[in-house]
Design a protein around this motif. Structure first.
Motif, PDB file in Angstrom:
ATOM      1  N   PRO A 195       3.947  -5.733  -7.355  1.00 26.99           N
ATOM      2  CA  PRO A 195       2.486  -5.880  -7.429  1.00 26.99           C
ATOM      3  C   PRO A 195       1.772  -4.548  -7.237  1.00 26.99           C
ATOM      4  CG  PRO A 195       3.458  -7.531  -5.955  1.00 26.99           C
ATOM      5  CD  PRO A 195       4.528  -6.519  -6.263  1.00 26.99           C
ATOM      6  N   GLU A 196       0.687  -4.372  -7.960  1.00 27.07           N
ATOM      7  CA  GLU A 196      -0.078  -3.123  -7.896  1.00 27.07           C
ATOM      8  C   GLU A 196      -0.606  -2.869  -6.477  1.00 27.07           C
ATOM      9  OE1 GLU A 196      -0.472  -1.201 -10.592  1.00 27.07           O
ATOM     10  OE2 GLU A 196       0.410  -2.579 -12.043  1.00 27.07           O
ATOM     11  N   GLU A 197      -0.978  -3.958  -5.761  1.00 30.37           N
ATOM     12  CA  GLU A 197      -1.569  -3.774  -4.433  1.00 30.37           C
ATOM     13  C   GLU A 197      -0.596  -3.171  -3.425  1.00 30.37           C
ATOM     14  OE1 GLU A 197      -0.763  -8.288  -4.865  1.00 30.37           O
ATOM     15  OE2 GLU A 197      -1.586  -6.663  -6.074  1.00 30.37           O
ATOM     16  N   LYS A 198       0.725  -3.291  -3.690  1.00 32.01           N
ATOM     17  CA  LYS A 198       1.704  -2.698  -2.783  1.00 32.01           C
ATOM     18  C   LYS A 198       1.692  -1.178  -2.855  1.00 32.01           C
ATOM     19  CE  LYS A 198       5.302  -4.682  -1.332  1.00 32.01           C
ATOM     20  NZ  LYS A 198       6.654  -5.204  -1.083  1.00 32.01           N
ATOM     21  N   TYR A 287      10.257  -5.483  11.881  1.00 31.53           N
ATOM     22  CA  TYR A 287       9.519  -5.974  10.711  1.00 31.53           C
ATOM     23  C   TYR A 287       8.217  -5.199  10.514  1.00 31.53           C
ATOM     24  CZ  TYR A 287       6.455  -8.860   7.880  1.00 31.53           C
ATOM     25  OH  TYR A 287       5.576  -9.301   6.925  1.00 31.53           O
ATOM     26  N   ILE A 288       7.955  -4.835   9.269  1.00 31.89           N
ATOM     27  CA  ILE A 288       6.714  -4.153   8.888  1.00 31.89           C
ATOM     28  C   ILE A 288       6.067  -4.956   7.750  1.00 31.89           C
ATOM     29  CG2 ILE A 288       5.742  -2.079   7.794  1.00 31.89           C
ATOM     30  CD1 ILE A 288       6.559  -1.589  10.665  1.00 31.89           C
ATOM     31  N   PRO A 289       4.777  -5.272   7.830  1.00 32.35           N
ATOM     32  CA  PRO A 289       4.106  -5.993   6.737  1.00 32.35           C
ATOM     33  C   PRO A 289       4.247  -5.257   5.413  1.00 32.35           C
ATOM     34  CG  PRO A 289       2.681  -5.860   8.668  1.00 32.35           C
ATOM     35  CD  PRO A 289       3.857  -4.973   8.948  1.00 32.35           C
ATOM     36  N   GLY A 290       4.380  -6.014   4.344  1.00 30.84           N
ATOM     37  CA  GLY A 290       4.600  -5.427   3.023  1.00 30.84           C
ATOM     38  C   GLY A 290       3.555  -4.409   2.621  1.00 30.84           C
ATOM     39  N   ASP A 292       2.119  -2.286   4.376  1.00 37.89           N
ATOM     40  CA  ASP A 292       2.256  -1.010   5.097  1.00 37.89           C
ATOM     41  C   ASP A 292       3.461  -0.187   4.636  1.00 37.89           C
ATOM     42  OD1 ASP A 292      -0.001  -1.353   6.580  1.00 37.89           O
ATOM     43  OD2 ASP A 292       1.000  -1.955   8.426  1.00 37.89           O
ATOM     44  N   LEU A 293       4.312  -0.767   3.805  1.00 37.42           N
ATOM     45  CA  LEU A 293       5.534  -0.064   3.400  1.00 37.42           C
ATOM     46  C   LEU A 293       5.228   1.220   2.637  1.00 37.42           C
ATOM     47  CD1 LEU A 293       7.893  -2.980   2.293  1.00 37.42           C
ATOM     48  CD2 LEU A 293       7.949  -1.667   4.417  1.00 37.42           C
ATOM     49  N   ILE A 294       4.148   1.240   1.854  1.00 33.46           N
ATOM     50  CA  ILE A 294       3.782   2.423   1.088  1.00 33.46           C
ATOM     51  C   ILE A 294       3.658   3.653   1.978  1.00 33.46           C
ATOM     52  CG2 ILE A 294       1.327   1.797   1.215  1.00 33.46           C
ATOM     53  CD1 ILE A 294       2.967   3.696  -1.669  1.00 33.46           C
ATOM     54  N   TYR A 295       3.194   3.452   3.213  1.00 35.54           N
ATOM     55  CA  TYR A 295       2.979   4.583   4.126  1.00 35.54           C
ATOM     56  C   TYR A 295       4.310   5.152   4.628  1.00 35.54           C
ATOM     57  CZ  TYR A 295      -1.657   2.656   3.748  1.00 35.54           C
ATOM     58  OH  TYR A 295      -2.834   2.179   3.226  1.00 35.54           O
ATOM     59  N   PHE A 296       5.309   4.292   4.756  1.00 34.44           N
ATOM     60  CA  PHE A 296       6.638   4.764   5.157  1.00 34.44           C
ATOM     61  C   PHE A 296       7.313   5.486   3.999  1.00 34.44           C
ATOM     62  CE2 PHE A 296       5.630   1.604   8.307  1.00 34.44           C
ATOM     63  CZ  PHE A 296       6.128   2.162   9.476  1.00 34.44           C
ATOM     64  N   TYR A 297       7.135   4.976   2.787  1.00 34.32           N
ATOM     65  CA  TYR A 297       7.676   5.683   1.624  1.00 34.32           C
ATOM     66  C   TYR A 297       7.053   7.075   1.506  1.00 34.32           C
ATOM     67  CZ  TYR A 297       9.443   1.128  -0.075  1.00 34.32           C
ATOM     68  OH  TYR A 297      10.091  -0.069  -0.208  1.00 34.32           O
ATOM     69  N   ARG A 298       5.766   7.169   1.789  1.00 29.58           N
ATOM     70  CA  ARG A 298       5.069   8.455   1.678  1.00 29.58           C
ATOM     71  C   ARG A 298       5.468   9.433   2.795  1.00 29.58           C
ATOM     72  NH1 ARG A 298       0.139   8.887  -1.137  1.00 29.58           N
ATOM     73  NH2 ARG A 298       0.108   7.441  -2.894  1.00 29.58           N
ATOM     74  N   MET A 299       5.857   8.904   3.951  1.00 30.22           N
ATOM     75  CA  MET A 299       6.242   9.766   5.085  1.00 30.22           C
ATOM     76  C   MET A 299       7.649  10.334   4.944  1.00 30.22           C
ATOM     77  SD  MET A 299       4.925   8.157   8.674  1.00 30.22           S
ATOM     78  CE  MET A 299       4.820   6.418   8.302  1.00 30.22           C
ATOM     79  N   LYS A 383       6.367  -2.746 -12.963  1.00 26.16           N
ATOM     80  CA  LYS A 383       5.090  -3.256 -12.468  1.00 26.16           C
ATOM     81  C   LYS A 383       4.902  -4.706 -12.929  1.00 26.16           C
ATOM     82  CE  LYS A 383       2.558   1.082 -11.931  1.00 26.16           C
ATOM     83  NZ  LYS A 383       1.367   1.856 -12.318  1.00 26.16           N
ATOM     84  N   ILE A 384       4.472  -5.556 -12.017  1.00 25.42           N
ATOM     85  CA  ILE A 384       4.425  -6.997 -12.292  1.00 25.42           C
ATOM     86  C   ILE A 384       3.411  -7.353 -13.373  1.00 25.42           C
ATOM     87  CG2 ILE A 384       2.692  -7.689 -10.562  1.00 25.42           C
ATOM     88  CD1 ILE A 384       4.753 -10.006  -9.908  1.00 25.42           C
TER      89      ILE A 384
END
Length: 412
Positions: A195-198, A287-290, A292-299, A383-384
């Protein structure tokens, strides 16, 4: 179109199937279709756990969610099965919804009821072959020989493949198994979309997520992060990354592995890291909400994925779309996603080779930038928004098959 999506795994239970069902149900609803997700009712304890997030609650979903009364199972604390007296409740509830098509996403008790409902109501049935149970069943049952478990796993899947009007496989590798099982139907290849929002990023929220991470794991500050995202289960081969880390630290002391996710293997993995004196370099978020995962990928500096049992590897695609280069073991779903060294490096099940490729990305910033751009470009096909219309085509094919069958019976 009215679509009933049956699944034995759904939130608060988190795995690839639950993510796939939610993602497609959301996008289908956005396109104007009516969706009813038929899934299990979870215990109050599970719903209160960190796996449950209000943003993922039934009340806020853009589609209908029908929870079927369930009970616990002995072999898995995370999973449940339907109660024996639920058939009439399910049938009555779905008859009110009046689906045009039934989409089965799992092979267990909910999936079975879905296949029975489709047969009783003579509805077109679509089956997504998500999981290679001949490989996975041994992770849940350990009192039978492996050869017996493989036959049982294959037999379970064959039941659904034979009864489906349309078969969907998330990867070409899974699709090839359909013919190996002796099924004379050609599956449509349709991976789970992202999903784009992720992928939405907020600088303010990013700073807050980073601050929370440093508060929980102060030792990770100032280190290059090798990131793992997913359920922490034994079959993901998580312990492999501890061996990789030791190799990398021979040259790069300021390197850490961050495990983002929860699961039954978490405590054992923590103990393993402690026994290997890696507690100052191995960190766990739980567990991390879906969202918020973008921020871990960026870090992170590199996305490290050692799993050898993935049917798709959605987190690998998410990492790529975030611009994070990947180093992963090239087996099963990872092969279908990366198809070589696209967006990173696909390596053999070898600690030294894996560590060498990670080392390259850590030390050569030009190479890392090149792989980052490549990852974004390569991941875009998942992308969905571009995949959901193909799912609708699969439904339409199933409807056409069922209509043809009905007309054939009338003409006889």
């Amino acid at each position: 179109m009215k679509i009933a999506m049956f699944t034995d795994a759904y939130f608060p239970r988190i795995n690839g199937v639950s993510v796939s069902v939610k993602s497609y149900a959301t996008e289908l609803s956005r396109l104007g279709h009516e969706v009813c997700v038929v899934c299990l009712e979870y215990s109050q304890e599970q719903q209160r756990s960190s796996f449950f997030n209000e943003k993922e609650s039934d009340a806020t979903a853009p589609f209908k969610i029908l929870r079927i009364p369930s009970t616990s199972v002995v072999f898995s604390k995370e999973d449940r099965i339907v109660r024996l007296n639920t058939w009439h409740y399910l049938k009555k509830s779905l008859d009110k919804f009046k689906p045009d098509v039934v989409h089965l996403n799992s092979e267990w008790t909910i999936g079975y009821l879905g296949s029975i409902y489709a047969r009783h109501r003579k509805l077109p049935c679509v089956f997504t072959f998500h999981t290679m149970w001949e490989d996975y069943l041994s992770n849940y049952v350990n009192f039978l020989p492996d050869i017996s478990l493989r036959k049982i796993g294959a037999g379970i899947v064959k039941y659904y493949l034979k009864r489906a009007d349309e078969i969907i496989a998330p990867t070409q590798r899974i699709a090839s198994v359909v013919s190996r099982y002796g099924i004379d139907k050609v599956p449509d290849i349709l991976p789970t979309g992202i999903p784009e929002e992720k992928l939405k990023y907020s600088i303010k929220r990013g700073m807050a997520v980073r601050s929370r991470l440093y508060s929980k794991c102060p030792g990770i500050k100032g280190k290059k992060i090798l990131l793992f995202v997913g359920r922490v289960v034994k079959e993901k081969n998580c312990a492999f990354l501890l061996d990789v880390l030791r190799e990398i630290q021979k040259k790069n002391k300021k390197t850490a592995v961050l495990f983002v996710g929860n699961g039954p293997y978490l405590e054992e993995l923590k103990e393993l890291a402690e026994n290997q004196n890696l507690t100052d370099s191995v960190f766990f978020t739980g567990y991390i909400p879906g969202e918020d995962l973008i921020y871990f990928y960026r870090m992170a500096s590199v996305f490290t994925f050692p799993s050898k049992t993935e049917t798709q590897g959605l987190v690998t695609v998410e990492a790529m779309l975030s611009g994070l280069p990947v180093v992963a073991i090239g087996e099963l779903g990872t092969v279908d996603v990366m198809q070589g060294d696209n967006g990173g490096f696909m390596v053999k099940d070898d600690v030294n080779e894996f560590a060498q490729k990670v080392q390259l990305l850590l030390e050569d910033q030009n190479l890392r930038k090149e792989k980052s751009l490549e990852a974004k470009s390569w991941g875009a096909k998942w992308k969905i928004s571009s995949l959901t219309p193909k799912l609708v085509e699969c439904y339409e094919k199933a409807v056409a098959v069922k209509t043809s069958e009905k007309n054939g019976l009338k003409n006889e």
